[in-house]
Design a protein around this motif. Structure first.
Motif, PDB file in Angstrom:
ATOM      1  N   ILE A 123      12.892  -2.971   1.645  1.00  0.00           N
ATOM      2  CA  ILE A 123      11.739  -2.139   1.296  1.00  0.00           C
ATOM      3  C   ILE A 123      10.808  -2.862   0.332  1.00  0.00           C
ATOM      4  N   GLY A 124      11.383  -3.560  -0.645  1.00  0.00           N
ATOM      5  CA  GLY A 124      10.566  -4.189  -1.673  1.00  0.00           C
ATOM      6  C   GLY A 124       9.541  -5.159  -1.130  1.00  0.00           C
ATOM      7  N   SER A 125       9.891  -5.906  -0.091  1.00  0.00           N
ATOM      8  CA  SER A 125       8.978  -6.901   0.460  1.00  0.00           C
ATOM      9  C   SER A 125       8.027  -6.331   1.503  1.00  0.00           C
ATOM     10  N   SER A 126       8.227  -5.097   1.915  1.00  0.00           N
ATOM     11  CA  SER A 126       7.447  -4.547   3.025  1.00  0.00           C
ATOM     12  C   SER A 126       6.719  -3.250   2.701  1.00  0.00           C
ATOM     13  N   LEU A 127       7.080  -2.585   1.602  1.00  0.00           N
ATOM     14  CA  LEU A 127       6.587  -1.234   1.359  1.00  0.00           C
ATOM     15  C   LEU A 127       5.067  -1.167   1.288  1.00  0.00           C
ATOM     16  N   ARG A 128       4.436  -2.090   0.578  1.00  0.00           N
ATOM     17  CA  ARG A 128       2.990  -2.019   0.400  1.00  0.00           C
ATOM     18  C   ARG A 128       2.262  -2.123   1.733  1.00  0.00           C
ATOM     19  N   ASP A 129       2.643  -3.111   2.561  1.00  0.00           N
ATOM     20  CA  ASP A 129       1.976  -3.278   3.853  1.00  0.00           C
ATOM     21  C   ASP A 129       2.256  -2.103   4.779  1.00  0.00           C
ATOM     22  N   LEU A 130       3.495  -1.626   4.794  1.00  0.00           N
ATOM     23  CA  LEU A 130       3.825  -0.481   5.646  1.00  0.00           C
ATOM     24  C   LEU A 130       3.031   0.753   5.234  1.00  0.00           C
TER      25      LEU A 130
ATOM     26  N   GLY B 269       3.031   7.593  -3.969  1.00  0.00           N
ATOM     27  CA  GLY B 269       4.021   6.568  -4.299  1.00  0.00           C
ATOM     28  C   GLY B 269       3.432   5.310  -4.899  1.00  0.00           C
ATOM     29  N   ASP B 270       2.116   5.094  -4.704  1.00  0.00           N
ATOM     30  CA  ASP B 270       1.464   3.923  -5.302  1.00  0.00           C
ATOM     31  C   ASP B 270       1.544   3.939  -6.812  1.00  0.00           C
ATOM     32  N   SER B 271       1.710   5.123  -7.396  1.00  0.00           N
ATOM     33  CA  SER B 271       1.723   5.253  -8.852  1.00  0.00           C
ATOM     34  C   SER B 271       2.985   4.711  -9.481  1.00  0.00           C
ATOM     35  N   ILE B 272       4.008   4.403  -8.691  1.00  0.00           N
ATOM     36  CA  ILE B 272       5.238   3.825  -9.219  1.00  0.00           C
ATOM     37  C   ILE B 272       5.035   2.316  -9.376  1.00  0.00           C
TER      38      ILE B 272
ATOM     39  N   ARG C  88      13.576   3.863  -2.901  1.00  0.00           N
ATOM     40  CA  ARG C  88      12.203   4.167  -2.513  1.00  0.00           C
ATOM     41  C   ARG C  88      12.176   4.577  -1.035  1.00  0.00           C
ATOM     42  N   GLY C  89      11.155   5.343  -0.665  1.00  0.00           N
ATOM     43  CA  GLY C  89      11.054   5.817   0.705  1.00  0.00           C
ATOM     44  C   GLY C  89      10.221   4.886   1.570  1.00  0.00           C
ATOM     45  N   VAL C  90      10.377   5.042   2.864  1.00  0.00           N
ATOM     46  CA  VAL C  90       9.656   4.251   3.858  1.00  0.00           C
ATOM     47  C   VAL C  90       8.776   5.191   4.669  1.00  0.00           C
ATOM     48  N   PRO C  91       7.523   4.817   4.968  1.00  0.00           N
ATOM     49  CA  PRO C  91       6.683   5.660   5.830  1.00  0.00           C
ATOM     50  C   PRO C  91       7.391   5.978   7.138  1.00  0.00           C
ATOM     51  N   TRP C  92       7.291   7.214   7.564  1.00  0.00           N
ATOM     52  CA  TRP C  92       7.997   7.647   8.762  1.00  0.00           C
ATOM     53  C   TRP C  92       7.474   6.984  10.032  1.00  0.00           C
TER      54      TRP C  92
END
Length: 505
Positions: A57-64, A170-173, A242-246
């Motif tokens: 998640i850490g390496s992909s969350l922002r782009d996803l 979630g961007d606020s984290i 952290r969560g992942v976009p569905w």
């Protein structure tokens, strides 16, 4: 058997046999038994890694997250999926009903809750149901959402409990706060989430403002205790913080489908064009430039009207004949079915296409969908948002004297949005039989329709009391009176308002 094994076997047959047996065991364990785990031509496309949930998640969350939002903004399919999921999980709001065992206490708690629910948003914009809907919507689209608990001054609270909610994306984290190693006393920070011993959540590091808000300083982040917020996301693996976009699993295919639709529309527009090409000798006159005596107005023929046949002289015009053959329909339907399945909804919910649907197919599809919705409601929405907010509200109500301190606390029940039946008559008859057979209780039956059974009983009793008074004076009779047989009922006996059959005179 190699040469060394043969030599050892000649000198010591026992040791030689042991070596051969040991080698066979090693060969057996070294060979992968599962075809998907082997290496070869068929498996060369696999790129799986032995990473943790947080590592992925850490390496992909922002782009996803960014691409998921773009998918929703620019695609009707993304918008539709988000609307369907949100409307079924939350609807007009998950209802919280007190269940203390005392009608008086229940009414007191309900009054406190209803007064607060109308002004639950610290921004003064949404009510409690609106916060629920936007929280779930943001979680599905962006992966996770944060709801902060804010205590406001008593002067600003009016009659309500001085407690409000602030919704954050979630961007606020602050994901830059990331120390996978244990720093002190068993504490560590992972992707902005601070954890203690055994991974127990202690709080989040939150930016003061949204990182992308123009003109605002979002560099500074502060630690907020876990008891002062709700972090809402759908966990998919143990240890995930952290969560992942569905929509993560369908974003790539969704982009390709969108490009396919655009290309097909361009192709259709091109095919609709009736293009002509003029052939004439170099330096010759255009065959469309007619200047004979039949052209009385002296105007040049510069375009061809639909259905027009014109004499253009000795010139030659060749028209384009584009091909209209395409397999778009089959590809589009298959792609929509795959996207709907990936998002957890049904094909007809995504497209509105009911051409091949019937009662059985719709019911079968909706059963699976409702199971997913129930899972999200009871494992995500209630324990992560609804129940913690209610506990904080009760705590603040007791602290400020709106409710009395009670040893047993203030238990509550949750009523989910009603599930609309596919065939109301069939579904209702099945539900009634389930109640009569003991499969479900009358309370559960009423709650399945999104209603508080106590409220239904009170309203029904008040209704019957009113019509009985009117009937005695004016002969009022309504066909919705459940104490009487319905019109067309096989029961030929007449019944009074008390449900007892009158004797034939």
């Amino acid at each position: 058997m190699n040469a060394l094994d043969r030599i050892i076997g000649a000198i010591s047959p026992v040791w030689g046999a042991r070596r051969v047996a040991a080698r066979q065991v090693l060969d057996t364990y070294g060979e992968r038994a599962y075809a998907a785990a082997k290496s070869g031509r068929r498996n060369k496309g696999w790129s799986g890694r032995s990473t943790s949930a947080n590592g992925e998640i850490g390496s992909s969350l922002r782009d996803l997250r960014n691409r998921s939002r773009e998918f929703v903004r620019d695609s009707w399919a993304g918008q539709r999926m988000l609307d369907v999921l949100t409307s079924h999980v939350v609807g007009t709001g998950i209802v919280t009903v007190p269940n203390t065992g005392s009608d008086r206490l229940d009414k007191e708690v309900k009054l406190v809750f209803e007064e607060w629910a109308e002004q639950a948003d610290v921004e003064g914009f949404l009510d409690w149901s609106g916060i629920q809907a936007l929280t779930v919507r943001s979680m599905i689209e962006g992966g996770d959402t944060v709801v902060r608990y804010v205590d406001i001054p008593l002067a600003d609270a009016g009659r309500t409990v001085p407690f409000r909610l602030q919704g954050l994306e979630g961007d606020s984290i602050d994901t830059s706060k990331d120390t996978a190693a244990i720093v002190q006393a068993g504490r560590r920070i992972r992707l902005g989430v601070q954890m203690g011993v055994l991974g127990r959540r202690e709080g989040l590091h939150l930016f003061e403002d949204h990182p992308s808000e123009l003109g605002l300083n979002a560099v500074q982040s502060n630690f907020v205790a876990w008891s002062d917020l709700s972090h809402i996301y759908r966990p998919l693996r143990f240890g995930q913080v952290r969560g992942v976009p569905w929509f993560a699993s369908i974003l790539l295919n969704a982009r390709e489908v969108q490009d396919l639709i655009e290309a097909t529309l361009v192709k259709a527009r091109t095919e609709a064009c009736f293009a002509g090409f003029i052939r004439r000798t170099s330096g010759g006159m255009s065959p469309l430039a007619r200047q004979n005596k039949d052209d009385t107005d002296g105007k040049k023929l510069t375009r061809i009207e639909p259905g027009m046949l014109a004499d253009i002289g000795d010139g030659e015009i060749t028209f384009a004949s584009p091909s209209s053959q395409t397999a778009f329909g089959e590809v589009y339907m298959t792609a929509m079915q795959a996207m709907a399945a990936g998002a957890g909804i049904t094909y007809d919910q995504l497209t509105g296409d009911l051409r091949q649907a019937n009662y059985s197919s719709l019911r079968a599809g909706k059963i699976e969908f409702r199971r997913l919705v129930e899972q999200v409601q009871w494992t995500v929405a209630v324990p992560q948002l609804i129940a913690p907010v209610h506990r904080r509200l009760i705590h603040r109500a007791v602290f400020h004297g709106r409710l009395k301190r009670r040893r047993d606390g203030y238990p509550i029940d949750h009523i989910m949005p009603a599930v609309e039946p596919i065939d109301p008559k069939k579904d209702l008859e099945a539900d009634i039989l389930a109640v009569r057979a003991g499969r479900t209780s009358p309370q559960e039956f009423i709650a399945a329709w999104g209603r508080d059974w106590r409220k239904v009983v009170e309203d029904t009793a008040a209704f019957y009391e009113t019509i009985d008074k009117q009937r005695d004076g004016a002969g009022l009779a309504l066909d919705i009176d459940a104490r009487k047989p319905m019109k067309g009922s096989p029961d030929n006996g007449k019944q009074t308002g008390n449900g007892k059959a009158d004797e034939d005179e």
